[in-house]
Structures are given as structure tokens and as C-alpha cells.
Design an enzyme around this catalytic site. Structure first.
Site, PDB file in Angstrom:
ATOM      1  N   ASP A  82       0.547  -1.362   0.342  1.00  0.00           N
ATOM      2  CA  ASP A  82      -0.086  -0.151   0.123  1.00  0.00           C
ATOM      3  C   ASP A  82       0.868   1.373  -0.119  1.00  0.00           C
ATOM      4  O   ASP A  82       1.622   2.000   1.485  1.00  0.00           O
ATOM      5  CB  ASP A  82      -0.625   0.465   1.122  1.00  0.00           C
ATOM      6  CG  ASP A  82      -2.180   1.270   1.399  1.00  0.00           C
ATOM      7  OD1 ASP A  82      -2.292   1.583  -0.177  1.00  0.00           O
ATOM      8  OD2 ASP A  82      -2.731   1.000   1.610  1.00  0.00           O
ATOM      9  N   ASN A 188      -7.777  -1.650   7.185  1.00  0.00           N
ATOM     10  CA  ASN A 188      -7.472  -0.542   8.466  1.00  0.00           C
ATOM     11  C   ASN A 188      -7.723   0.646   8.435  1.00  0.00           C
ATOM     12  O   ASN A 188      -7.660   1.673   8.739  1.00  0.00           O
ATOM     13  CB  ASN A 188      -6.363  -0.725   9.138  1.00  0.00           C
ATOM     14  CG  ASN A 188      -5.145  -0.271   8.186  1.00  0.00           C
ATOM     15  OD1 ASN A 188      -5.565  -0.271   6.523  1.00  0.00           O
ATOM     16  ND2 ASN A 188      -3.773  -0.444   8.771  1.00  0.00           N
ATOM     17  N   GLY A 342      -5.139   6.538  16.196  1.00  0.00           N
ATOM     18  CA  GLY A 342      -5.264   5.009  16.672  1.00  0.00           C
ATOM     19  C   GLY A 342      -6.061   3.679  16.491  1.00  0.00           C
ATOM     20  O   GLY A 342      -6.635   4.045  15.388  1.00  0.00           O
ATOM     21  N   MET A 344      -9.857   2.241  15.988  1.00  0.00           N
ATOM     22  CA  MET A 344     -11.424   2.484  16.066  1.00  0.00           C
ATOM     23  C   MET A 344     -11.926   2.554  18.091  1.00  0.00           C
ATOM     24  O   MET A 344     -11.083   1.429  18.576  1.00  0.00           O
ATOM     25  CB  MET A 344     -12.454   1.909  15.149  1.00  0.00           C
ATOM     26  CG  MET A 344     -12.635   0.661  15.373  1.00  0.00           C
ATOM     27  SD  MET A 344     -13.305  -0.379  14.466  1.00  0.00           S
ATOM     28  CE  MET A 344     -13.166  -1.801  14.260  1.00  0.00           C
ATOM     29  N   SER A 348      -6.651   9.221  19.084  1.00  0.00           N
ATOM     30  CA  SER A 348      -5.147   9.925  18.433  1.00  0.00           C
ATOM     31  C   SER A 348      -4.573  10.621  18.569  1.00  0.00           C
ATOM     32  O   SER A 348      -5.251  11.906  19.264  1.00  0.00           O
ATOM     33  CB  SER A 348      -6.075   9.512  16.775  1.00  0.00           C
ATOM     34  OG  SER A 348      -6.834   8.987  15.950  1.00  0.00           O
ATOM     35  N   HIS A 368       4.169   5.527  13.142  1.00  0.00           N
ATOM     36  CA  HIS A 368       2.116   5.862  12.387  1.00  0.00           C
ATOM     37  C   HIS A 368       1.205   5.032  13.132  1.00  0.00           C
ATOM     38  O   HIS A 368       0.223   6.063  12.272  1.00  0.00           O
ATOM     39  CB  HIS A 368       2.740   4.832  11.106  1.00  0.00           C
ATOM     40  CG  HIS A 368       1.775   3.326  10.526  1.00  0.00           C
ATOM     41  ND1 HIS A 368       2.379   2.449  11.699  1.00  0.00           N
ATOM     42  CD2 HIS A 368       1.422   3.497   9.875  1.00  0.00           C
ATOM     43  CE1 HIS A 368       1.851   1.480  11.384  1.00  0.00           C
ATOM     44  NE2 HIS A 368       0.679   1.657  10.208  1.00  0.00           N
ATOM     45  N   GLY A 369       1.391   4.454  14.384  1.00  0.00           N
ATOM     46  CA  GLY A 369      -0.592   4.607  14.505  1.00  0.00           C
ATOM     47  C   GLY A 369      -0.614   3.650  15.785  1.00  0.00           C
ATOM     48  O   GLY A 369       0.737   3.251  16.715  1.00  0.00           O
ATOM     49  N   ALA A 370      -1.204   3.055  15.769  1.00  0.00           N
ATOM     50  CA  ALA A 370      -1.122   1.999  17.106  1.00  0.00           C
ATOM     51  C   ALA A 370      -0.010   0.674  16.610  1.00  0.00           C
ATOM     52  O   ALA A 370       0.600  -0.434  17.980  1.00  0.00           O
ATOM     53  CB  ALA A 370      -2.294   1.829  17.746  1.00  0.00           C
TER      54      ALA A 370
END
Length: 442
Positions: A82, A188, A342, A344, A348, A368-370
């Protein structure tokens, strides 16, 4: 301890650094750590770094950074399927308290945003028009009058990855992507309405502000580009006398024709993703204008977390030209900001660079995220629908997929621990926290 260091052993070309708290480190799979160590064995690799959201990926782990010198590798697997999956945050000019009926706006957004596996766009382009977007990203959308000139402001690369070359893209990728601009995708990816819950260091946001976060990338187009060039890297192994620690980290020499072609095709996928998030913004804007005439949609920030780009960094006291592969990792330059969503049901964050020695050691990178703590298969087997619903609290969620247990908050690391790790590691610090209100999942 501000990071974990794995010293050079056997075939490694450089040490590996992992920025994580003890709690986060205990959750990281050995397979993800092994993927980091494998990356350090590629010839010409100078720096390998892991972020606190690290988890197993394809080739390079998600949350991984790999930087190569000019004699080193260009690895499509180290960017992933991606390409330019990224996040954008929109201001609405409204307060969360202005929301009248959550179900109405949730339904209207769901109608306006095609979401789900293989879902097609409501836009039509000729192949020539599509290739011009691949070449120029948001700049082409502005030139063609699709969006205003403000659309590129506050967007990384100004929404135009300059090294893009549509001529290096396969016809199969073109056919997959031409009908997917202005679509969310699956997995996601999401569109989420959020309320600014707290602000500690930002004059751009206020508590109570209603925001919209968008997370998506290059869809089937980017996936096909990655597939084409990973396959090509395997086929040209003997041509260049290469060996790979794993086929998932197949690579080209930096100055090879195939390697440069990959960067051109990757750039085209990056421009697709910038254009895709921009078109989605226009769809969101139309919904808000209809329901809330006094609203305005303005881009707060947009950035990628799956990309390879040429950058200058100081390594062991020497400035070097490096090709920095980031997969599930975000560039965060000195004085810059980043968005860290974060799962759902959880918060965030907007973070700023700590501008420290560790910042430079990480090549100006952040999480980049959780980050997942369960595989999708494991999540579907171990998380009950009742536990999933409890984990959402009062967040309203709609999904294009039938089964979203693999995207449950319970399948992800605690985002507060990830943020804490960034602070402990002196990489970044939070300046605003956002809590979810409504979420559309792909």
C-alpha cells in the site's frame, strides 16, 4: 533506557535500534524483530530502526525504517503493497457539540464514500487523464479545476511526488487503478469524525473542535506496482549476482535501471494516494456543506507512512545520501508535526518532533499508529463480538466488511503506550489528543 540496541553480529552491516518502552517491547513478536535484523544484512544498508508500533509485515516489519547508501538496495518489499498509505486530518470549522444527528452524517458520509474490497469510484478518467494525475498528483487536480489551489497546502510533498514516472507502470496497474480514485478501500482504512479532547502545545487547534481523519492509500494500483516490482526483483537476482535473506526483501541495486524504474512507479502510486485522499476530502466537504452550511473543510496536515525517498542524514559523523525506506513509519523533521491514529474506539494524536539526538538516530522518523498486537487470523479467532462492542465504548462504527473483529481495538497495541514510548525515547511528544465519535471502516 531510551532504546534497545542490537549490535552488529554475523552478516549484519549495522546495528539495529528499537525505540520502545519495556511494556511495548514485551508485546513485539520475535518474527518482527527478526525482520528488522534481516534488513540489516542487505548489502549497503547503513541504518535500520524500529518504531514502538512495530509488528510483523512483508519483508520489512511495519514500523520499520531501512536506509541504504548509494551502493545499496532499493527494495519494493521494504515499502510494501500500500504505497503512500497515509493519514490526513481535516478541520471543519465546527465544534463537536454542533453535531445534530450523528446517524444522519454517518449515513451521508457512507453514501458519499465508496468503501470496501474492490469498490469502484464515482469518477471517470481517460487513460491520458489518469496518467497525468499519476505524474503530477494534486498539482494536476488543481490545474484541471477539480480542487482549489489551497488543496496542496499542508500536504507532504505538496501532494506531488516529483520522481513519479507513469511510463514505468504496468498496464495491469493502470486498469486496476483507473476506477479507484475517490475510494476508501478496506482493512484498516477509515474516515473518522473526531473531537479535540485536549491541547497542550498547538495554536492551530482548540478543545472541542470537530475534525475528520482519513486513512487510506494507493488501493489496487499501489498493490499491483508492488507486486510487479517484487516479482521483477526476484527475476533479476542472477543478473546482478544478488542473494536475499528472504524473497520478501528482494531488491535492485540503487543505480540499476530496474531500481530507478521502481522509484518512478512508486512515485506514481504515491501521487495516486495523494490525489485519492484529496478527492475523498471533496466528497466529505460536499456532505458537510449540505448538512452544515456554516462549516468549512480545511486541510490541517497530510503525510505518508509507506514510502522510499532520497534524504541526507549524518551517520557515524558523516553526512550521507541515503534512500530511506519507511514502512508504517512517518517522517518527522525538526520542527515538524505528525498524525498518529489509534484504533477505532481509541484516541489519535498530533505529535511534534523532540528534535533530539535520538531523533537524528531514527533518521527523523516516528510511529504511524497503534500497531497490531494480534494477526488478523488470531483476532478473528480470539475476539468475541461482545468484547469488541464493549471496546468501542460510545463510538458509532459502520463498516463495508461483514467481519471487522480483525480491526477491533483489542487487536491493537495501547496507543497511549505507543505515545509514551515516543516520549521516553525522546523522539516526539503529543501536542493534541483527539477522541473518536463516528467511524466509517472499509
Amino acid at each position: 533506557m531510551t532504546f534497545y540496541k542490537f549490535p552488529v553480529e554475523e552478516n549484519m552491516n549495522c546495528p539495529v535500534y528499537l525505540f520502545a518502552s519495556k511494556e511495548i517491547y514485551a508485546e513485539i513478536e520475535k518474527t518482527a524483530l527478526n525482520q528488522l535484523l534481516n534488513a540489516s544484512t542487505l548489502p549497503g544498508v547503513e541504518v535500520v530502526v524500529g518504531m514502538p508500533d512495530l509488528h510483523q509485515g512483508y519483508g520489512l516489519p511495519i514500523g520499520g525504517v531501512m536506509a541504504a547508501a548509494r551502493n545499496g538496495p532499493i527494495s519494493p518489499g521494504a515499502v510494501g503493497f500500500d504505497i503512500n498509505c497515509g493519514v490526513r486530518l481535516l478541520k471543519t470549522g465546527l465544534k463537536a457539540s454542533d453535531l445534530k444527528d450523528k446517524n444522519i452524517i454517518l449515513r451521508r458520509l457512507q453514501q458519499a464514500i465508496p468503501a470496501g474490497v474492490g469498490e469502484g469510484s464515482n469518477l471517470n478518467f481517460s487513460e491520458r487523464e489518469f496518467k497525468e494525475i499519476l505524474a503530477n498528483g494534486v498539482s494536476k487536480l488543481i490545474e484541471a479545476g477539480y480542487v482549489s489551489r489551497k488543496a496542496a497546502a499542508n500536504c507532504e510533498d505538496n501532494g506531488n511526488f516529483k520522481e513519479a514516472d507513469p511510463d514505468t507502470v504496468s498496464s495491469q496497474a493502470i486498469s486496476r487503478g483507473i476506477e479507484q480514485l475517490n475510494t476508501l478501500g478496506s482493512g484498516n482504512h477509515f474516515v473518522e469524525l473526531q473531537e479535540v479532547a485536549s491541547v497542550s502545545d498547538s495554536d492551530e487547534l482548540e478543545e472541542g473542535d470537530l475534525m475528520v481523519m482519513v486513512h487510506t492509500g494507493s488501493r489496487g494500483f499501489g498493490h499491483q506496482v508492488a507486486t510487479d516490482y517484487i516479482d521483477l526483483a526476484k527475476k533479476t537476482r542472477d543478473k546482478y549476482g544478488l542473494s536475499f535473506p528472504t524473497n520478501n526483501l528482494a531488491f535492485f541495486p540503487w543505480d540499476s535501471k530496474e531500481g530507478r524504474n521502481y522509484l518512478g512507479a512508486m512515485g506514481a502510486a504515491a501521487n495516486f494516494a495523494y490525489a485519492n485522499r484529496t478527492f475523498l476530502t471533496e466528497s466529505i466537504k460536499r456532505v458537510f456543506t449540505e448538512l452544515y452550511p456554516d462549516s468549512y473543510i480545511e486541510l490541517f496536515y497530510d503525510h505518508t507512512h509507506n514510502i522510499a525517498r532520497e534524504e541526507k542524514h549524518v551517520v557515524n559523523g558523516k553526512e550521507m545520501d541515503l534512500l530511506v525506506h519507511r514502512k508504517g513509519a512517518t517522517r518527522l523533521a525538526s520542527g515538524g508535526k505528525a498524525l498518529i491514529p489509534g484504533s477505532m474506539g481509541t484516541g489519535s494524536y498530533v505529535v511534534k518532533s523532540a528534535d533530539s539526538e535520538n531523533t537524528r538516530l531514527s533518521l527523523n522518523s516516528t510511529a504511524h499508529g497503534a500497531g497490531r498486537k494480534m494477526s488478523r487470523t488470531q483476532a478473528k479467532k480470539s475476539i468475541s463480538r461482545q468484547d469488541h462492542m464493549r471496546s468501542l465504548g460510545d463510538v458509532e462504527v459502520v463498516s463495508a466488511g461483514k467481519n471487522i473483529l480483525d480491526e477491533s481495538p483489542l487487536a491493537y497495541k495501547d496507543i497511549t503506550e505507543v505515545i509514551s514510548s515516543l516520549q521516553i525515547s525522546d523522539l516526539a511528544y503529543p501536542v493534541a489528543q483527539l477522541k473518536p465519535l463516528l467511524c466509517i471502516k472499509g
